[in-house]
Design an enzyme around this catalytic site. Sequence first.
Site, PDB file in Angstrom:
ATOM      1  N   HIS A  35       0.840  -1.210   0.000  1.00 11.52           N
ATOM      2  CA  HIS A  35       0.000   0.000   0.000  1.00 11.52           C
ATOM      3  C   HIS A  35       0.874   1.258   0.000  1.00 11.52           C
ATOM      4  O   HIS A  35       0.580   2.231  -0.698  1.00 11.52           O
ATOM      5  CB  HIS A  35      -0.871   0.047   1.264  1.00 11.52           C
ATOM      6  CG  HIS A  35      -1.910  -1.020   1.347  1.00 11.52           C
ATOM      7  ND1 HIS A  35      -1.826  -2.057   2.238  1.00 11.52           N
ATOM      8  CD2 HIS A  35      -3.061  -1.215   0.653  1.00 11.52           C
ATOM      9  CE1 HIS A  35      -2.879  -2.841   2.109  1.00 11.52           C
ATOM     10  NE2 HIS A  35      -3.639  -2.365   1.139  1.00 11.52           N
ATOM     11  N   GLN A  37      -8.583  -7.334 -11.226  1.00 12.55           N
ATOM     12  CA  GLN A  37      -9.222  -6.079 -10.811  1.00 12.55           C
ATOM     13  C   GLN A  37      -8.700  -4.913 -11.651  1.00 12.55           C
ATOM     14  O   GLN A  37      -9.468  -4.079 -12.126  1.00 12.55           O
ATOM     15  CB  GLN A  37      -8.926  -5.862  -9.332  1.00 12.55           C
ATOM     16  CG  GLN A  37      -9.264  -4.487  -8.806  1.00 12.55           C
ATOM     17  CD  GLN A  37      -9.109  -4.387  -7.306  1.00 12.55           C
ATOM     18  OE1 GLN A  37      -9.946  -4.880  -6.569  1.00 12.55           O
ATOM     19  NE2 GLN A  37      -8.054  -3.753  -6.833  1.00 12.55           N
ATOM     20  N   ARG A  67      -4.212 -10.156   3.930  1.00 13.41           N
ATOM     21  CA  ARG A  67      -4.706 -11.481   4.325  1.00 13.41           C
ATOM     22  C   ARG A  67      -3.574 -12.427   4.755  1.00 13.41           C
ATOM     23  O   ARG A  67      -3.863 -13.490   5.296  1.00 13.41           O
ATOM     24  CB  ARG A  67      -5.530 -12.097   3.195  1.00 13.41           C
ATOM     25  CG  ARG A  67      -6.871 -11.388   3.003  1.00 13.41           C
ATOM     26  CD  ARG A  67      -7.763 -12.082   1.993  1.00 13.41           C
ATOM     27  NE  ARG A  67      -9.130 -11.603   2.049  1.00 13.41           N
ATOM     28  CZ  ARG A  67      -9.699 -10.793   1.148  1.00 13.41           C
ATOM     29  NH1 ARG A  67      -9.004 -10.364   0.125  1.00 13.41           N
ATOM     30  NH2 ARG A  67     -10.967 -10.416   1.296  1.00 13.41           N
ATOM     31  N   SER A 126       0.139  -8.953   1.362  1.00 12.95           N
ATOM     32  CA  SER A 126      -1.314  -8.916   1.364  1.00 12.95           C
ATOM     33  C   SER A 126      -1.781  -8.768   2.804  1.00 12.95           C
ATOM     34  O   SER A 126      -1.175  -9.356   3.712  1.00 12.95           O
ATOM     35  CB  SER A 126      -1.872 -10.230   0.788  1.00 12.95           C
ATOM     36  OG  SER A 126      -3.244 -10.363   1.114  1.00 12.95           O
ATOM     37  N   LYS A 154      -0.997  -6.914  -8.077  1.00 11.41           N
ATOM     38  CA  LYS A 154      -1.284  -8.227  -7.496  1.00 11.41           C
ATOM     39  C   LYS A 154      -2.712  -8.648  -7.882  1.00 11.41           C
ATOM     40  O   LYS A 154      -2.946  -9.781  -8.237  1.00 11.41           O
ATOM     41  CB  LYS A 154      -1.125  -8.218  -5.978  1.00 11.41           C
ATOM     42  CG  LYS A 154      -1.337  -9.614  -5.394  1.00 11.41           C
ATOM     43  CD  LYS A 154      -0.819  -9.724  -4.001  1.00 11.41           C
ATOM     44  CE  LYS A 154      -1.757  -9.107  -2.997  1.00 11.41           C
ATOM     45  NZ  LYS A 154      -2.992  -9.879  -2.793  1.00 11.41           N
ATOM     46  N   ASP A 155      -3.643  -7.691  -7.797  1.00 17.81           N
ATOM     47  CA  ASP A 155      -5.027  -7.957  -8.220  1.00 17.81           C
ATOM     48  C   ASP A 155      -5.129  -7.607  -9.700  1.00 17.81           C
ATOM     49  O   ASP A 155      -5.784  -6.645 -10.076  1.00 17.81           O
ATOM     50  CB  ASP A 155      -5.996  -7.106  -7.406  1.00 17.81           C
ATOM     51  CG  ASP A 155      -6.036  -7.539  -5.956  1.00 17.81           C
ATOM     52  OD1 ASP A 155      -6.113  -8.741  -5.699  1.00 17.81           O
ATOM     53  OD2 ASP A 155      -5.947  -6.663  -5.083  1.00 17.81           O
TER      54      ASP A 155
HETATM   55  O1  PAF Z   1      -7.991  -3.754  -3.979  1.00 18.62           O
HETATM   56  C1  PAF Z   1      -8.701  -3.387  -3.016  1.00 18.62           C
HETATM   57  O2  PAF Z   1      -8.224  -3.194  -1.896  1.00 18.62           O
HETATM   58  C2  PAF Z   1     -10.186  -3.193  -3.220  1.00 18.62           C
HETATM   59  O3  PAF Z   1     -10.712  -4.150  -4.077  1.00 18.62           O
HETATM   60  C3  PAF Z   1     -10.554  -1.775  -3.680  1.00 18.62           C
HETATM   61  C4  PAF Z   1      -9.981  -1.456  -5.044  1.00 18.62           C
HETATM   62  C5  PAF Z   1     -10.056  -0.762  -2.661  1.00 18.62           C
HETATM   63  C6  PAF Z   1     -12.084  -1.633  -3.785  1.00 18.62           C
HETATM   64  O4  PAF Z   1     -12.690  -1.878  -2.559  1.00 18.62           O
END
Ligand code: PAF
Length: 283
Positions: A37, A153, A187, A185, A149-150
């Site tokens: 992050h 998305q 998680r 992550s 990573k996602d």
């Molecule tokens: O990747 C994430 O943490 C979430 O899917 C996001 C993009 C903040 C949407 O809730």
Amino acid sequence: MKRCIEVADIRECCQAWRRRGLSIALVPTMGFFHDGHLALMRRAKTLADRVVVSLFVNPIQFGPKEDLASYPRDLERDSALAAAAGVDALFIPTVSAMYGDGFETKVVLGALGQGLCGASRPGHFDGVATVVTKLFHIVAPDVAVFGEKDFQQLAIIRRMVADLDFNLRIVSQPIVRESDGLAMSSRNTYLTTEERQAATCLYRALVLAKTMAQRDERPTAAAIERTVRDSIEENAGFTVEYATVVDRASLAPAAKIDENCLLALAVRVGGRVRLIDNAPLFG
Ligand code: PAF
């Protein structure tokens, strides 16, 4: 760093910056910050005059049996980390601020949201696309930063921005890994000590897949997928949900191994934790 809970407050803050001619970068997150992050935030700082980080554990992207209630949260720690990273505003809305009485409108995705993670998490990406749309409207950023990573998305958000004419740029940030290769992550905190040690098998499997793909005699996608699956499932309690070689743009299963291929992984650990990772097979 400003902390805004109300939609009207963050909107006003961003409008004031825009009136002064300042550009804005948005980093959408669900909090419990790690170095991945922080890398997104640092990248955002290089892209705009002001950085907004949203921190919202979005209920509509969790399935009924998923970890919404137990998702790790630590607002004060996150707030301190964001401030230290030079974030200008942290937007931490409540669920009722985002989804008030009578809320019923959603973004519904096409094929990009159905395969891979979408297959085992029905409705997940509709929930992601909906909250991201709301954040884009509220903050109206010039640029938004998402992690690789996602990657599904990321592909979905890029598609949505093009399809729905959002006036902003999407920038992606490479995966940040622990020193032993495990992708960072929130998680990962669910893993036991033994599971955490064994979880390096995901990264080792990605490296193995790369080595296979780059041999003079190229293997089939199926051969790579089988080898990866077997190498991960050697570890007790690790079950591969998918190990798929895809075309990195369309996310369709790859017809042949070439420079556009990416190996995508989702692995269940101990039946409770779901880890994802990916890597291009070349480069
Ligand atoms: O990747 C994430 O943490 C979430 O899917 C996001 C993009 C903040 C949407 O809730």
